[in-house]
Design a protein around this motif. Structure first.
Motif, short mmCIF file in Angstrom:
data_model
loop_
_atom_site.label_atom_id
_atom_site.label_comp_id
_atom_site.label_asym_id
_atom_site.label_seq_id
_atom_site.Cartn_x
_atom_site.Cartn_y
_atom_site.Cartn_z
N THR A 29 0.67 -1.36 -0.01
CA THR A 29 -0.17 -0.15 0.00
C THR A 29 0.88 1.39 0.08
O THR A 29 2.32 1.24 0.36
CB THR A 29 -0.89 0.04 1.14
N VAL A 30 0.29 2.34 -0.51
CA VAL A 30 1.01 3.67 -0.33
C VAL A 30 0.42 4.47 0.89
O VAL A 30 -0.77 4.45 0.81
CB VAL A 30 0.68 4.46 -1.60
N VAL A 31 1.38 4.94 1.76
CA VAL A 31 0.64 5.59 2.86
C VAL A 31 1.25 7.33 2.84
O VAL A 31 2.42 7.49 2.49
CB VAL A 31 1.46 5.11 4.06
N VAL A 32 0.07 7.83 2.63
CA VAL A 32 0.25 9.26 2.66
C VAL A 32 0.13 10.04 3.89
O VAL A 32 -1.11 10.21 4.14
CB VAL A 32 -0.74 9.85 1.17
N GLU A 33 1.26 10.18 4.33
CA GLU A 33 1.24 10.91 5.69
C GLU A 33 0.68 12.40 5.74
O GLU A 33 0.29 12.98 6.68
CB GLU A 33 2.61 10.79 6.47
N SER A 34 1.10 12.98 4.49
CA SER A 34 0.48 14.25 4.43
C SER A 34 -0.47 14.62 3.12
O SER A 34 0.06 13.92 2.09
CB SER A 34 1.85 15.21 4.29
N LYS A 35 -1.50 15.30 3.18
CA LYS A 35 -2.20 15.56 1.97
C LYS A 35 -1.68 16.15 0.86
O LYS A 35 -2.09 16.04 -0.19
CB LYS A 35 -3.62 16.24 2.63
N LEU A 36 -0.49 16.85 1.07
CA LEU A 36 0.33 17.51 0.18
C LEU A 36 0.61 16.50 -0.78
O LEU A 36 0.90 16.92 -2.03
CB LEU A 36 1.52 17.90 0.83
N PHE A 37 0.78 15.27 -0.32
CA PHE A 37 1.36 14.43 -1.46
C PHE A 37 0.14 13.30 -2.17
O PHE A 37 0.51 12.37 -2.85
CB PHE A 37 2.46 13.44 -0.71
N GLU A 60 -3.89 6.30 5.00
CA GLU A 60 -3.19 7.51 5.65
C GLU A 60 -2.14 6.75 6.70
O GLU A 60 -1.50 7.52 7.41
CB GLU A 60 -4.32 8.16 6.41
N ALA A 61 -2.06 5.39 7.15
CA ALA A 61 -1.06 4.84 7.97
C ALA A 61 -0.97 3.62 7.49
O ALA A 61 -1.70 2.79 6.76
CB ALA A 61 -1.86 4.94 9.38
N GLY A 62 0.25 2.90 8.06
CA GLY A 62 0.70 1.48 7.83
C GLY A 62 2.06 1.30 7.94
O GLY A 62 2.68 2.49 7.84
N LYS A 63 2.47 0.30 8.14
CA LYS A 63 3.93 0.13 8.31
C LYS A 63 4.70 -1.06 7.75
O LYS A 63 5.78 -0.67 7.44
CB LYS A 63 3.99 -0.27 10.10
N LYS A 64 3.93 -2.03 7.51
CA LYS A 64 4.66 -3.16 6.64
C LYS A 64 4.33 -3.21 5.40
O LYS A 64 2.82 -3.01 5.06
CB LYS A 64 4.34 -4.49 7.28
#
Ligand code: ACM
Length: 595
Positions: A29-37, A60-64
């Motif tokens: 998955t792709v995690v977008v921590e900032s809406k900017l991206f 919006e979140a995820g680790k592995k």
């Protein structure tokens, strides 16, 4: 063929290779921590979906097994940090451009087929070598120029050109939209510009006889919006070039009132070259051009606008009583300075709309308008003059950056220029040699960046455009992006081996001069002369003969330099270390001096 795992172009400014791989799969998955991206992430996911067939979710979140896009305000505007571990990828940037470039680098770490525009069916592991990359561009302006006037290229060609620029982190595309041989952009107020100006009855080109084939085409305003938007998603800004006062015959053919001799016959030119019928500096012409710019301004958000300014003969003005009177009323030194009058007017007009005007280096002839940016193409002297005059400069010296010139001395078309710019020459371009250390030190910051130009006279179609542009586009891209200390031609050639696979995946018909023997000759004016045989393919051995026979892997290996006498013939061919021939056979008879 040894292909390095980390073969990124342009070369990042710092790479630390680590053990292991990250694997992109259908669980990533792709995690977008900032809406900017968000948009950058969506574009990335759409791009990789094509070759991989994965529908990668954005969360919006995820680790592995995640690709994280993280905001880091401490990074340079277009810079990024990319950390690839077996568990995840962290792409940090302070701007969407930086995040986009981080993801370009990630794609280049993967198998070249990640660039395919069809689903890749063979079993590919979408792995990326673990590493930490810290990167930012050396220059703010990293450009290409594309002449769409000598021949018309469909918008899909322009988009593909933009894709390739984006892959190499280039950020400005100058579209040369108006010429003697065509006007290529729809202007609603002046429909004849495209009804008449976009078409010519045939192409004579450099010849006296024509091909008898009607040629033309133009971009509608919707096409332009589509191209500009497509480019914006790839962090490429499209700069419109509307040529004035010269190279304007197509507009004049559509609207003869723009000429100093409106009653004479007009035509969209069928031959290349410099034409004498140029815009007349009348209030009607100025109003016409303002109207044109008003529509162009609605289409191109670019901060830079190019107004041409090159190769404008003064004959028509010198023969015109109106122009002579105008020049005298304006207090100009001569009628020739009416070019300054044009540039000054349109610089002001466009500056008031928030734009910075660029012009070819002739805008320095006579009086210069200091707020303009000088595009120095006739070597480096115009750049030196402009820098000394505290003007900003973009460099595209023809001998190094006109990629419509041949890339090898083994000519592959009769139609091309006699000049050639090998990959080596394009790569090793060093402006300091011409501008001088001291001016570079004191005023180097006046150079906004560099650009390669694709003039169209010898480029009749999209495939030929690919051949002329690639792989040299990688040279200008790396020159603009990568710090001087990091750049090295040998290392570049090793990375090119993977680059060719990427170009294959993108279905780019690039030049294969990389595998051809190049003759590099000393500049002495008499024989015997010293000759070096060179080949870009980094693992090649060059075998040669002097008795007219075809070289084989058993022929002598070319020494570092060979002395030749008048009349000597050298035949040379590159071979792989295991003795397979590469590239074309080079035959050279040393006779009179052609250089
Ligand atoms: C040019 O090559 N005339 C800009």
């Amino acid at each position: 063929m040894v292909i390095m795992a980390i073969s990124i172009i342009p070369k990042p400014n710092s790479v630390i290779e680590k053990d292991g791989h990250f694997t992109l799969d259908n669980k990533t998955t792709v995690v977008v921590e900032s809406k900017l991206f968000q948009t950058v992430a969506e574009d990335f996911v759409n791009d990789i979906a094509v070759p991989t067939g994965f529908s990668t979710p954005i969360r919006e979140a995820g680790k592995k097994n995640v690709i994280i896009l993280r905001e880091d305000a401490s990074l340079a505007v277009e810079g990024y940090r990319l950390e690839v571990t077996p568990k995840n990828v962290i792409a940090s940037a302070s701007s969407p451009a930086g995040a986009f470039y981080a993801l370009q680098t990630l794609r280049q770490l993967m198998p070249a087929k990640i660039y395919a525009d069809v689903r890749v069916c063979d079993p590919v592991q979408w792995t990326a070598q673990c590493c930490v990359i810290e990167d930012a561009p050396r220059m703010g302006y990293r450009g290409m120029e594309l002449d769409v006037c000598r021949y018309f290229y469909p918008k899909e060609t322009v988009k593909k050109f933009i894709d390739m620029m984006a892959m190499h982190k280039q950020n400005y595309l100058q579209l040369h939209l108006t010429e003697d041989q065509a006007w290529r952009i729809e202007i609603k107020k002046y429909p004849r510009l495209t009804e008449i100006g976009a078409w010519r009855p045939e192409t004579k080109g450099f010849n006296e006889t024509g091909d008898g084939i009607r040629h033309g085409g133009y971009y509608t305003q919707d096409d332009i919006r589509e191209i500009v938007d497509y480019a914006a998603h790839r962090f490429v800004t499209v700069i419109p070039e509307i040529e004035l006062p010269g190279h304007s015959s197509a507009a004049i053919a559509a609207y003869p009132f723009l000429s100093c001799t409106p009653d004479e016959p007009k035509e969209v030119n069928t031959q290349w070259g410099i034409k004498e019928d140029v815009f007349c500096p009348s209030p009607e012409t100025f109003k016409f051009l303002e109207d044109v710019f008003d529509e162009v301004l609605e289409l191109f958000p670019s901060p830079y606008y190019h107004i041409g300014g090159d190769e404008c003969p003064r004959t028509a003005w010198r023969n015109s009583d109106y122009c002579k009177k105008l020049a005298s009323e304006l207090g100009l030194e001569s009628v020739d300075d009416l070019q300054y009058y044009f540039v000054k007017h349109f610089d002001k007009y466009l500056r008031e709309k928030g734009k910075t005007v660029i012009g070819w280096d002739e805008i320095l002839d006579g009086s210069a308008v200091k707020s303009t940016v000088v595009m120095s193409y006739r070597g480096h002297n115009p750049a030196i003059k402009a820098m000394n005059n505290d003007m900003k400069v973009i460099l595209c010296p023809n001998r190094f950056t006109y990629y419509d010139y041949h890339q090898s001395e083994i000519r592959d078309t009769k139609k091309n220029h006699h000049l050639f710019i090998t990959l080596r020459k394009a790569y090793n371009y060093n402006p300091t040699l011409f501008i001088g250390d001291s001016l570079m030190k004191v005023k180097g910051d006046h150079i906004l960046g560099y650009q390669a130009c694709l003039w169209g006279e010898s480029i009749p179609d999209s495939r030929r455009l690919e051949h002329q542009t690639f792989p040299r586009e990688a040279c200008i891209a790396e020159f603009c992006w990568t710090d001087n200390e990091q750049r090295n031609f040998k290392d570049f050639c090793v990375r090119m081996l993977k680059e060719f696979k990427r170009l294959d995946a993108c279905d780019i018909r690039y030049s294969d001069a990389f595998w051809d023997v190049i003759v590099n000759m000393s500049l002495e004016t008499d024989y015997p002369r010293e000759v070096e045989l060179e080949l870009d393919y980094p693992y090649a051995r060059i075998h040669y003969t002097t008795d007219g026979s075809i070289p084989t892997a058993a022929s002598p290996i070319a020494p570092a330099s060979i002395m030749v006498n008048k009349g000597d013939v050298i035949k040379a061919q590159g071979f792989t270390p295991d003795g397979r021939p590469v590239g074309k056979l080079m035959t050279r008879k040393f006779e009179n001096f052609e250089e």
